[in-house]
Every structure is written in C-alpha cells, then in structure tokens.
Design an enzyme around this catalytic site. Structure first.
Site, PDB file in Angstrom:
ATOM      1  N   HIS A  37     -57.276  19.334   9.946  1.00  0.00           N
ATOM      2  CA  HIS A  37     -55.785  18.719   9.526  1.00  0.00           C
ATOM      3  C   HIS A  37     -54.573  19.502  10.233  1.00  0.00           C
ATOM      4  O   HIS A  37     -53.364  18.601  11.513  1.00  0.00           O
ATOM      5  CB  HIS A  37     -55.694  18.801   7.974  1.00  0.00           C
ATOM      6  N   LYS A 102     -63.466  17.872  -3.403  1.00  0.00           N
ATOM      7  CA  LYS A 102     -63.731  18.070  -5.302  1.00  0.00           C
ATOM      8  C   LYS A 102     -62.262  18.863  -6.014  1.00  0.00           C
ATOM      9  O   LYS A 102     -61.450  19.107  -5.447  1.00  0.00           O
ATOM     10  CB  LYS A 102     -64.529  19.177  -5.316  1.00  0.00           C
TER      11      LYS A 102
END
Length: 175
Positions: A37, A102
């Site tokens: 990222h 998650k």
C-alpha cells in the site's frame, strides 16, 4: 441473504449488499498489505503506473505463503484490516469496489465506503489453509522483493465472505 457473485459484479451489487450478508465470491482479486500500500501510494504521488487498475478492483489484505504441491498458494488468511486504514480512503476514492480482511475499520474508511458505494468483506481469520483451497491461481505482479507481501493477482473460486460494512453505513461491528 446469500449472494453468489463474481468480482466484476460487485459494483452493481454493492448497494444491495447489507452488513451480515454472505457472499460467495469468485473472480480476480489483488493481494496487498502495508508495504505494498505504501509503494502504491508513492507511485500515485509520483504519477507512475500502478501494478493494477484500482478502478473496480478488489483488494484482499493477505500475504499468501508459498504453495505446496497441487495448490495455487499456501495458507492465505486475512490480515488485520485496520493496518491499511491510512491508505484505504484514498484507494476507495480512486475506484476500489471492495476490500477483504478481518476486523474493524476506522470512521474515515467507513465514510469512504459509503461515499464510494463500495463494500468491506470479512474472511474467516485463522483459516488460511482452508481459504487457500478457494484460490485457483496466484501470480506475483509487483514488488517481488516483499516476499509473501508482494502484490499478487489471485483467482477466487467460491471464496466464502461476510459483508462487514456496507455502503448504507451498516456495520457488523456496531451491532
């Protein structure tokens, strides 16, 4: 409600999906975690080409382990999504349709999901070996030096997920 969808249908179905719905997802997904990222963000800032088109892309926060014989990947469970919260609003504003991981997301990410009519899906944590059986192909497409955290193009086949945050502000973590 349960939906059986291909990744290329997520934009069309995003407004229909509600927190708590089950999604059985097939199609192309890109893995990306913190280090990837950060590099993608640097490439955006430098006006460089990206490893994949963010528009309508699905990102799976995962770092698949090396593949054993007869499988496309080794264990491939979700990473804690909040680690990507600093990047997620910008990625959503640039067209990401779904993120898979998650755990909870911060308010800025939730707002960006609503603003962009996207969706956040949760995979079962701790079941990486089971998840790998729903991945039919894996190709490293960027940042090979990051090892298991390199960006990979995966093909999902009936990968079970739960809608965690929908584009109407529904959030399973706030029930």
């Amino acid at each position: 409600m349960e939906y059986v969808l291909n990744t290329n249908q997520l934009r069309e179905y995003a407004s229909k999906l509600k927190a708590g719905d089950r999604v059985i997802l097939s199609g192309t997904v890109f893995t990306s975690r913190d280090a990837a990222h950060k590099r993608i963000t640097q490439q955006i800032q430098n006006n460089e080409s990206l490893p994949y088109d963010l528009n309508n892309a699905v990102i799976y926060y995962a770092g698949p382990t090396p593949a054993p014989e007869n499988l496309a990947v080794g264990a491939c469970g979700p990473t804690t999504s909040s680690r990507m919260d600093v990047y997620a609003p910008d990625f959503l504003d640039r067209g990401i349709v779904a993120m898979i991981g998650k755990g909870e997301r911060n308010k800025a990410v939730c707002d960006a999901i609503v603003r962009n009519k996207a969706v956040y899906l949760c995979a079962i944590g701790g079941a990486g070996a089971l998840a790998s059986k729903c991945i039919t192909s894996c190709e490293v497409i960027a940042y090979e030096d990051l090892g298991c955290e390199s960006v990979k193009k995966l093909n999902f086949d009936s990968f079970p997920l739960t809608v965690a945050i929908d584009c109407s502000s529904g959030n399973i973590f706030e029930r």
